[in-house]
Design a protein around this motif. Structure first.
Motif, PDB file in Angstrom:
ATOM      1  N   MET A   1      -5.874   0.546  13.461  1.00  0.00           N
ATOM      2  CA  MET A   1      -5.148   0.440  12.212  1.00  0.00           C
ATOM      3  C   MET A   1      -5.735  -0.703  11.396  1.00  0.00           C
ATOM      4  SD  MET A   1      -1.124   1.109  13.072  1.00  0.00           S
ATOM      5  CE  MET A   1      -0.951  -0.022  14.433  1.00  0.00           C
ATOM      6  N   GLU A   2      -5.647  -0.534  10.112  1.00  0.00           N
ATOM      7  CA  GLU A   2      -6.116  -1.557   9.195  1.00  0.00           C
ATOM      8  C   GLU A   2      -4.985  -1.863   8.220  1.00  0.00           C
ATOM      9  OE1 GLU A   2      -9.345  -1.715   5.627  1.00  0.00           O
ATOM     10  OE2 GLU A   2     -10.040  -0.910   7.554  1.00  0.00           O
ATOM     11  N   PHE A   3      -4.655  -3.141   8.083  1.00  0.00           N
ATOM     12  CA  PHE A   3      -3.573  -3.566   7.206  1.00  0.00           C
ATOM     13  C   PHE A   3      -4.129  -4.296   6.001  1.00  0.00           C
ATOM     14  CE2 PHE A   3      -1.693  -2.973  11.304  1.00  0.00           C
ATOM     15  CZ  PHE A   3      -0.450  -2.423  11.031  1.00  0.00           C
ATOM     16  N   GLU A   4      -3.548  -4.013   4.840  1.00  0.00           N
ATOM     17  CA  GLU A   4      -3.958  -4.664   3.606  1.00  0.00           C
ATOM     18  C   GLU A   4      -2.802  -5.501   3.075  1.00  0.00           C
ATOM     19  OE1 GLU A   4      -5.548  -2.050   0.655  1.00  0.00           O
ATOM     20  OE2 GLU A   4      -6.695  -0.907   2.127  1.00  0.00           O
ATOM     21  N   MET A   5      -3.133  -6.704   2.609  1.00  0.00           N
ATOM     22  CA  MET A   5      -2.127  -7.574   2.034  1.00  0.00           C
ATOM     23  C   MET A   5      -1.643  -6.994   0.711  1.00  0.00           C
ATOM     24  SD  MET A   5      -2.274 -11.664   1.296  1.00  0.00           S
ATOM     25  CE  MET A   5      -3.132 -11.593  -0.271  1.00  0.00           C
ATOM     26  N   GLN A   6      -0.337  -7.008   0.531  1.00  0.00           N
ATOM     27  CA  GLN A   6       0.295  -6.588  -0.715  1.00  0.00           C
ATOM     28  C   GLN A   6       0.976  -7.814  -1.319  1.00  0.00           C
ATOM     29  OE1 GLN A   6      -0.029  -3.210  -1.607  1.00  0.00           O
ATOM     30  NE2 GLN A   6      -1.343  -3.241   0.185  1.00  0.00           N
ATOM     31  N   GLU A   7       1.540  -7.652  -2.494  1.00  0.00           N
ATOM     32  CA  GLU A   7       2.274  -8.770  -3.104  1.00  0.00           C
ATOM     33  C   GLU A   7       3.393  -9.230  -2.172  1.00  0.00           C
ATOM     34  OE1 GLU A   7       4.874  -9.696  -7.086  1.00  0.00           O
ATOM     35  OE2 GLU A   7       3.258  -8.234  -7.211  1.00  0.00           O
ATOM     36  N   GLN A   8       4.023  -8.275  -1.520  1.00  0.00           N
ATOM     37  CA  GLN A   8       5.075  -8.571  -0.548  1.00  0.00           C
ATOM     38  C   GLN A   8       4.686  -7.930   0.779  1.00  0.00           C
ATOM     39  OE1 GLN A   8       7.752 -10.467  -1.108  1.00  0.00           O
ATOM     40  NE2 GLN A   8       7.251 -10.746  -3.265  1.00  0.00           N
ATOM     41  N   GLY A   9       4.193  -8.681   1.737  1.00  0.00           N
ATOM     42  CA  GLY A   9       3.894  -8.169   3.064  1.00  0.00           C
ATOM     43  C   GLY A   9       2.538  -7.509   3.172  1.00  0.00           C
ATOM     44  N   PHE A  10       2.480  -6.506   4.054  1.00  0.00           N
ATOM     45  CA  PHE A  10       1.249  -5.784   4.339  1.00  0.00           C
ATOM     46  C   PHE A  10       1.555  -4.293   4.419  1.00  0.00           C
ATOM     47  CE2 PHE A  10       0.371 -10.028   5.658  1.00  0.00           C
ATOM     48  CZ  PHE A  10      -0.990 -10.201   5.500  1.00  0.00           C
ATOM     49  N   MET A  14      -0.913   5.693   7.274  1.00  0.00           N
ATOM     50  CA  MET A  14      -0.759   6.414   8.529  1.00  0.00           C
ATOM     51  C   MET A  14      -0.770   7.914   8.232  1.00  0.00           C
ATOM     52  SD  MET A  14      -0.300   3.790  10.590  1.00  0.00           S
ATOM     53  CE  MET A  14       0.490   4.295  12.076  1.00  0.00           C
ATOM     54  N   GLU A  15      -0.880   8.700   9.264  1.00  0.00           N
ATOM     55  CA  GLU A  15      -0.903  10.156   9.107  1.00  0.00           C
ATOM     56  C   GLU A  15       0.301  10.668   8.311  1.00  0.00           C
ATOM     57  OE1 GLU A  15      -0.912  14.107  11.970  1.00  0.00           O
ATOM     58  OE2 GLU A  15      -1.420  12.163  12.818  1.00  0.00           O
ATOM     59  N   TYR A  16       1.462  10.032   8.488  1.00  0.00           N
ATOM     60  CA  TYR A  16       2.681  10.508   7.840  1.00  0.00           C
ATOM     61  C   TYR A  16       3.055   9.708   6.602  1.00  0.00           C
ATOM     62  CZ  TYR A  16       3.040  13.260  12.021  1.00  0.00           C
ATOM     63  OH  TYR A  16       2.782  14.143  13.027  1.00  0.00           O
ATOM     64  N   GLY A  17       2.167   8.846   6.126  1.00  0.00           N
ATOM     65  CA  GLY A  17       2.436   8.095   4.912  1.00  0.00           C
ATOM     66  C   GLY A  17       2.108   6.624   5.063  1.00  0.00           C
ATOM     67  N   THR A  18       2.563   5.858   4.109  1.00  0.00           N
ATOM     68  CA  THR A  18       2.293   4.430   4.068  1.00  0.00           C
ATOM     69  C   THR A  18       3.359   3.682   4.860  1.00  0.00           C
ATOM     70  OG1 THR A  18       1.324   4.651   1.869  1.00  0.00           O
ATOM     71  CG2 THR A  18       1.982   2.438   2.547  1.00  0.00           C
ATOM     72  N   LEU A  19       2.908   2.776   5.707  1.00  0.00           N
ATOM     73  CA  LEU A  19       3.824   1.914   6.446  1.00  0.00           C
ATOM     74  C   LEU A  19       3.800   0.545   5.785  1.00  0.00           C
ATOM     75  CD1 LEU A  19       5.662   1.283   8.896  1.00  0.00           C
ATOM     76  CD2 LEU A  19       3.571   0.716  10.161  1.00  0.00           C
TER      77      LEU A  19
END
Length: 128
Positions: A1-10, A14-19
């Protein structure tokens, strides 16, 4: 998995959508919610497979959780109690105790945290 920083959190795709994961549950799942969910759902899935292999017809499994956190410092999770409400056929207390024992042994999430988080289980049986 690869996580990207957002304005709030990360976030991660995923296969079923954005976590979305954030310490503020207004913006996503809190990390502790995901950890507890992983332990509970892994246990429930393993329990179901064990019961099916033992020819116990499973109609429903509900899992209630009770989490204890330290309340200090990092507020780490100290214990997770899983209460299984199982609706099934061909089941009794003795069989269910064995099912829970095997579930604990074969759930990868429980095995991953067992030395740092106290995991306990109880159950109730409802006939199908």
């Amino acid at each position: 998995m690869e996580f990207e920083m957002q304005e709030q959190g990360f976030s991660t795709e995923m296969e079923y959508g954005t976590l979305q994961v954030c310490s503020d549950e207004t913006y996503g799942y809190r990390p502790y919610q995901l950890l507890v969910s992983s332990v509970a759902v892994c246990s429930g899935g393993v329990l179901r497979k064990i019961m099916e292999k033992r020819r116990q017809t499973v109609h429903d499994i509900q899992i209630q959780t009770e989490v204890t956190r330290s309340g200090e410092g990092a507020d780490e999770i100290q214990s997770i109690h899983l209460h299984f409400i199982v609706k099934a056929d061909n089941i009794n207390e003795t069989k269910m105790e064995k099912n829970i024992e095997w579930t604990r042994k074969h759930c990868s999430m429980v095995q991953s945290v067992k030395d740092s988080i106290d995991i306990s289980e109880t159950f109730e049986i409802q006939t199908g």
